[in-house]
Design a protein around this motif. Structure first.
Motif, mmCIF file in Angstrom:
data_model
loop_
_atom_site.group_PDB
_atom_site.id
_atom_site.type_symbol
_atom_site.label_atom_id
_atom_site.label_comp_id
_atom_site.label_asym_id
_atom_site.label_seq_id
_atom_site.Cartn_x
_atom_site.Cartn_y
_atom_site.Cartn_z
ATOM 1 N N ARG A 358 0.782 -1.196 0.010
ATOM 2 C CA ARG A 358 0.082 0.223 -0.025
ATOM 3 C C ARG A 358 0.967 1.034 -0.021
ATOM 4 N NH1 ARG A 358 -4.476 -1.499 4.546
ATOM 5 N NH2 ARG A 358 -5.651 -3.213 3.399
ATOM 6 N N LEU A 359 1.827 1.276 0.669
ATOM 7 C CA LEU A 359 2.806 2.340 0.860
ATOM 8 C C LEU A 359 3.440 2.699 -0.512
ATOM 9 C CD1 LEU A 359 4.339 4.582 2.274
ATOM 10 C CD2 LEU A 359 6.120 2.913 3.050
ATOM 11 N N MET A 360 3.957 1.638 -1.184
ATOM 12 C CA MET A 360 4.553 1.786 -2.488
ATOM 13 C C MET A 360 3.570 2.224 -3.633
ATOM 14 S SD MET A 360 7.260 -1.468 -2.286
ATOM 15 C CE MET A 360 8.302 -1.264 -4.049
ATOM 16 N N ALA A 361 2.300 1.633 -3.587
ATOM 17 C CA ALA A 361 1.304 2.031 -4.497
ATOM 18 C C ALA A 361 0.887 3.370 -4.345
ATOM 19 C CB ALA A 361 0.055 1.076 -4.236
ATOM 20 N N TYR A 362 0.871 4.014 -2.977
ATOM 21 C CA TYR A 362 0.519 5.412 -2.839
ATOM 22 C C TYR A 362 1.728 6.215 -3.374
ATOM 23 C CZ TYR A 362 0.469 9.897 -0.070
ATOM 24 O OH TYR A 362 0.251 10.915 0.254
ATOM 25 N N SER A 363 2.840 5.823 -3.103
ATOM 26 C CA SER A 363 4.042 6.746 -3.672
ATOM 27 C C SER A 363 4.121 6.517 -5.133
ATOM 28 C CB SER A 363 5.308 6.150 -3.085
ATOM 29 O OG SER A 363 5.427 6.104 -1.528
ATOM 30 N N LEU A 364 3.855 5.310 -5.765
ATOM 31 C CA LEU A 364 3.814 5.673 -7.339
ATOM 32 C C LEU A 364 2.859 6.354 -7.789
ATOM 33 C CD1 LEU A 364 4.935 3.589 -9.594
ATOM 34 C CD2 LEU A 364 2.508 2.272 -9.443
ATOM 35 N N ASN A 365 1.735 6.821 -7.076
ATOM 36 C CA ASN A 365 0.971 7.950 -7.799
ATOM 37 C C ASN A 365 1.623 9.187 -7.871
ATOM 38 O OD1 ASN A 365 -1.052 6.064 -8.299
ATOM 39 N ND2 ASN A 365 -2.061 6.042 -5.937
ATOM 40 N N LEU A 366 2.513 9.517 -7.175
ATOM 41 C CA LEU A 366 3.458 10.691 -7.049
ATOM 42 C C LEU A 366 4.705 10.872 -8.094
ATOM 43 C CD1 LEU A 366 3.772 11.343 -3.308
ATOM 44 C CD2 LEU A 366 1.907 12.133 -4.600
ATOM 45 N N ALA A 367 4.620 9.749 -8.905
ATOM 46 C CA ALA A 367 5.618 9.838 -10.058
ATOM 47 C C ALA A 367 5.240 10.616 -11.383
ATOM 48 C CB ALA A 367 6.004 8.252 -10.294
ATOM 49 N N CYS A 368 6.034 11.114 -11.910
ATOM 50 C CA CYS A 368 5.651 11.601 -13.081
ATOM 51 C C CYS A 368 5.083 10.617 -14.207
ATOM 52 C CB CYS A 368 6.966 12.224 -13.902
ATOM 53 S SG CYS A 368 8.111 11.289 -14.043
ATOM 54 N N ARG A 369 5.459 9.419 -14.085
ATOM 55 C CA ARG A 369 4.874 8.375 -14.765
ATOM 56 C C ARG A 369 4.838 7.020 -14.011
ATOM 57 N NH1 ARG A 369 6.376 6.868 -20.675
ATOM 58 N NH2 ARG A 369 6.260 9.047 -21.044
ATOM 59 N N GLY A 370 3.905 6.572 -13.488
ATOM 60 C CA GLY A 370 4.045 5.356 -12.921
ATOM 61 C C GLY A 370 3.202 4.321 -13.248
ATOM 62 N N VAL A 371 3.459 2.958 -13.478
ATOM 63 C CA VAL A 371 2.684 1.856 -13.985
ATOM 64 C C VAL A 371 2.972 0.823 -12.730
ATOM 65 C CG1 VAL A 371 2.393 0.267 -15.869
ATOM 66 C CG2 VAL A 371 3.373 2.530 -16.272
ATOM 67 N N LYS A 372 1.829 0.080 -12.344
ATOM 68 C CA LYS A 372 1.808 -1.037 -11.387
ATOM 69 C C LYS A 372 1.418 -2.218 -12.323
ATOM 70 C CE LYS A 372 -0.204 -2.811 -7.188
ATOM 71 N NZ LYS A 372 -1.091 -2.492 -6.243
ATOM 72 N N HIS A 373 2.550 -3.282 -12.230
ATOM 73 C CA HIS A 373 2.428 -4.277 -13.199
ATOM 74 C C HIS A 373 1.345 -5.190 -12.664
ATOM 75 C CE1 HIS A 373 3.570 -7.276 -15.952
ATOM 76 N NE2 HIS A 373 3.712 -8.188 -14.884
ATOM 77 N N GLN A 374 0.614 -5.784 -13.734
ATOM 78 C CA GLN A 374 -0.460 -6.703 -13.098
ATOM 79 C C GLN A 374 0.093 -8.128 -13.910
ATOM 80 O OE1 GLN A 374 -2.803 -6.006 -10.971
ATOM 81 N NE2 GLN A 374 -2.685 -3.936 -11.095
#
Length: 680
Positions: A358-374
């Motif tokens: 959850r912490l990393m997912a929250y931080s990913l949304n602050l990146a200029c471009r973030g992709v969460k691999h499924q």
């Protein structure tokens, strides 16, 4: 308006803009006696603003009727070629293939194609501008630029010469240029192609999406919105001008292609330029007071920023080292990834993957471009057959290529198969993705292998509790190396930073429980003192400003980084079989020091920034290979609680002592360190 007057305006524009001189230069290669073609292609640069000032009607024609404008320029260029005897082998006007290259378009909505909300209805074929992200592309293949046809009736004048010439038009298919059912315009007899005069060119298909579509691939809750990609045709000199995962501004002409029973919609590219979204000027007002209050120490501002980070997910004070590393990785991401992109790959060892995910997912949304691999998506690249008639391989970007210039979050590596872990290791080592294209399957004589650069940072985590229980270790760090859970040792080696989170004791679990319950009972209300409350928007503004800073390396920081690298290589080479500190460590140290400098909102990397970089790097190497002569505590960067000023003061004293230890370590073990470091 009379066409002759428009042609006079065209001639005047070519004369003023230098187009006639360029035309004369472009004609020289075609005068080779051994070269004879049916069609001669010329690119002419056109500035619509200059044309509009010269002749508004001609400017309107260029912007709203490009086919008519091309015909006008073709007629004038043919006349110039014949008058000046530039190419003797040109006999008819139809042999001159003119491509008008627009320098830009007026900055009005009528000339912009919004890939997020555009209408694909019928509209006039005129140039438009659009911005998008490349998600797929084909190999470069051939197409017919032009062809010569002869009448089958020998007595017809059309049976010789260059009366019947076909050239490619924007949006046209191959069958529109070359077919066997054309008729002679003189006698209506069938035409046959003179194959030896066929002129071939290069073409490439690219798929674009709106950059907002990446929101569906990030860690945000899934949106109901769906985005459709747009196919762009690149021809001749524009081929290979675009790369997967990059943003571009394309000027092109939309066209409907009728291929019974379907109608496809595509864009013929006229020009391509790299593009960056316009960033609004940001103000980090809420952090200005904190920056002023912590000005007495070079370490306090970044410590407090990390301390209060992600208070929407976890209470302040937990996982400070991990939060600092996440912030440093976010600072180093840029949407315009270059060949010097410095990645900050993080592998987190934890016994509670849910909270840290959850912490990393929250931080990913602050990146200029973030992709969460499924798991259902492709991580690197996949192949399909092109459905636009080329029959070649279409290369689709996976999560890593879509995250170019940003961050790709892999999640828990324990859920990956061994072959996928091996693929991740290979990509992290080479920083390239290789795609094998079987020739027989995609209409080519030979197999081909293409490589694409991977320019993103990877975040991953793994559950180390099971392996620690199996090994019977109570504290892996004290014994030397940490258990990596399901991650092979070689894969862990290629991650830049390894961070072990060992904070989920009874007190931390209680704090997390209280935090979660308070959020559920009082949603949206402040849970902590105002000095610790910074919103997600505040951190977005801070990170946006930090990314934009241009920093330089001070001599002190450079000497410490170089000295630590040399000393660490020497010590670990003597203690272990083989050198355990790779050359990539230099890039990692520089990237960490620069990122910490930016996070502190400075423009000069100081020795204090290098201290943080060295401590993080040494902790990571210790987790991989055990301790060295530079003995540092497991939580060296955050050795004490930061809930009050006394804690901040004790941290400063500890970091200063560690700084002295690092300098002594360098002086003792780095060859020649005494020539550039003064013992303190």
């Amino acid at each position: 308006m009379d066409a002759d007057l428009l042609k006079e305006s065209v001639l005047s524009y070519l004369d003023r803009s230098g187009g006639l001189l360029k035309l004369a230069e472009d004609c020289k290669p075609f005068n080779d006696p051994q070269q004879s073609e049916a069609v001669y292609r010329f690119c002419i640069s056109v500035n619509p603003l200059d044309v509009m000032e010269l002749d508004p009607l001609l400017g309107d024609c260029v912007l709203h009727d490009p086919l008519k404008a091309t015909a006008l320029f073709q007629s004038v260029c043919f006349l110039a070629i014949k008058t000046l005897s530039l190419i003797e082998k040109i006999h008819t006007e139809s042999q001159v293939n003119i491509i008008l290259k627009l320098t830009h378009l007026p900055p009005f909505p009528e000339y912009t194609l919004d890939l997020c909300a555009f209408n694909r209805g019928y509209r006039p074929m005129r140039p438009v501008a659009m911005e998008g992200l490349v998600i797929a592309m084909t190999r470069v293949t051939k197409y017919t630029q032009g062809a010569r046809f002869l009448c089958t009736e020998d007595d017809c004048p059309g049976s010789t010469g260059f009366r019947h010439i076909r050239v490619h038009a924007p949006g046209a298919t191959e069958s529109a240029t070359v077919r066997n059912d054309f008729s002679c315009m003189i006698c209506s007899s069938p035409l046959k192609e003179d194959v030896k005069f066929r002129v071939l060119g290069d073409k490439q298909l690219v798929e674009l999406i709106h950059v907002k579509a990446l929101g569906n691939l990030s860690a945000h809750p899934q949106s109901s919105l769906r985005y459709q990609s747009v196919t762009v045709f690149l021809r001749d000199e524009l081929c290979n001008s675009m790369r997967i995962g990059q943003l571009y501004r394309v000027l092109g002409i939309p066209a409907h292609v009728h291929q019974w029973p379907n109608i496809t919609w595509s864009v013929e590219a006229n020009s391509v330029q790299p593009w960056e979204p316009v960033c609004k000027e940001v103000h980090y007002k809420k952090f200005e007071a904190l920056l002023k209050a912590t000005g007495c120490s070079p370490w306090r501002f970044s410590a407090m920023v990390a301390y209060s980070f992600a208070s929407a997910v976890i209470p302040p004070g937990l996982f400070n080292t991990l939060k600092l590393c996440l912030l440093l990785s976010l600072v180093q991401t840029r949407a315009d990834a270059t060949d010097t992109f410095y990645s900050l790959d993080l592998l987190v060892l934890t016994t509670d993957t849910l909270i840290l995910d959850r912490l990393m997912a929250y931080s990913l949304n602050l990146a200029c471009r973030g992709v969460k691999h499924q798991a259902l998506r492709e991580l690197f690249a996949s192949l399909s057959r092109d459905n636009h008639g080329a029959g070649t391989a279409n290369i689709h970007a996976g999560s890593a290529l879509l995250a170019t210039g940003g961050i790709c979050m892999l999640g828990d590596l324990g859920s990956y198969r061994r072959d996928r872990l091996d693929a991740i290791q290979s990509v992290l080592e080479s920083r390239t993705v290789s795609v094998f294209i079987p020739g027989k399957k995609y209409g080519e004589d030979a197999d081909q292998q293409l490589s694409f650069p991977v320019q993103c940072s990877f975040w991953a985590l793994t559950d180390s509790s099971n392996s620690c229980q199996r090994s019977g270790r109570a504290d892996c760090v004290i014994l030397g190396t940490a258990e990596m859970g399901a991650v092979p040792a070689k894969l862990a080696e290629v991650f830049g930073l390894i961070i072990q989170c060992r904070e989920m004791g009874e007190q931390a679990v209680l704090a997390q429980t209280v935090h979660t319950l308070q959020q559920a009972v009082h949603p949206g209300e402040p849970l902590y003192p105002s000095c610790m409350e910074f919103s997600t928007q505040d951190y977005q503004e801070l990170l946006a400003h930090a990314r934009s800073l241009q920093v330089e390396l001070s001599p002190g920081a450079e000497k410490m980084i170089h000295g630590y690298y040399m000393a660490s290589r020497r010590v670990r080479s003597d203690q272990n079989q083989g050198v355990k500190v790779s050359v990539a460590s230099i890039k990692l140290l520089l990237s960490l020091a620069e990122a910490h400098c930016k996070l502190c909102l400075r423009t000069r990397v100081q020795e204090e920034d290098a201290v943080i970089a060295v401590l993080l790097c040494e902790n990571s190497i210790t987790l991989k290979h055990g301790a060295s002569a530079l003995i540092i505590p497991p939580e060296a960067v955050f050795p004490c609680d930061l809930g009050d000023l006394d804690g901040l003061h004790r941290r400063d004293l500890t970091l200063e002592q560690l700084r002295q230890n690092i300098l002594r370590f360098i002086y003792a073990y780095a060859p020649g360190a005494d020539t550039y470091i003064t013992e303190e």
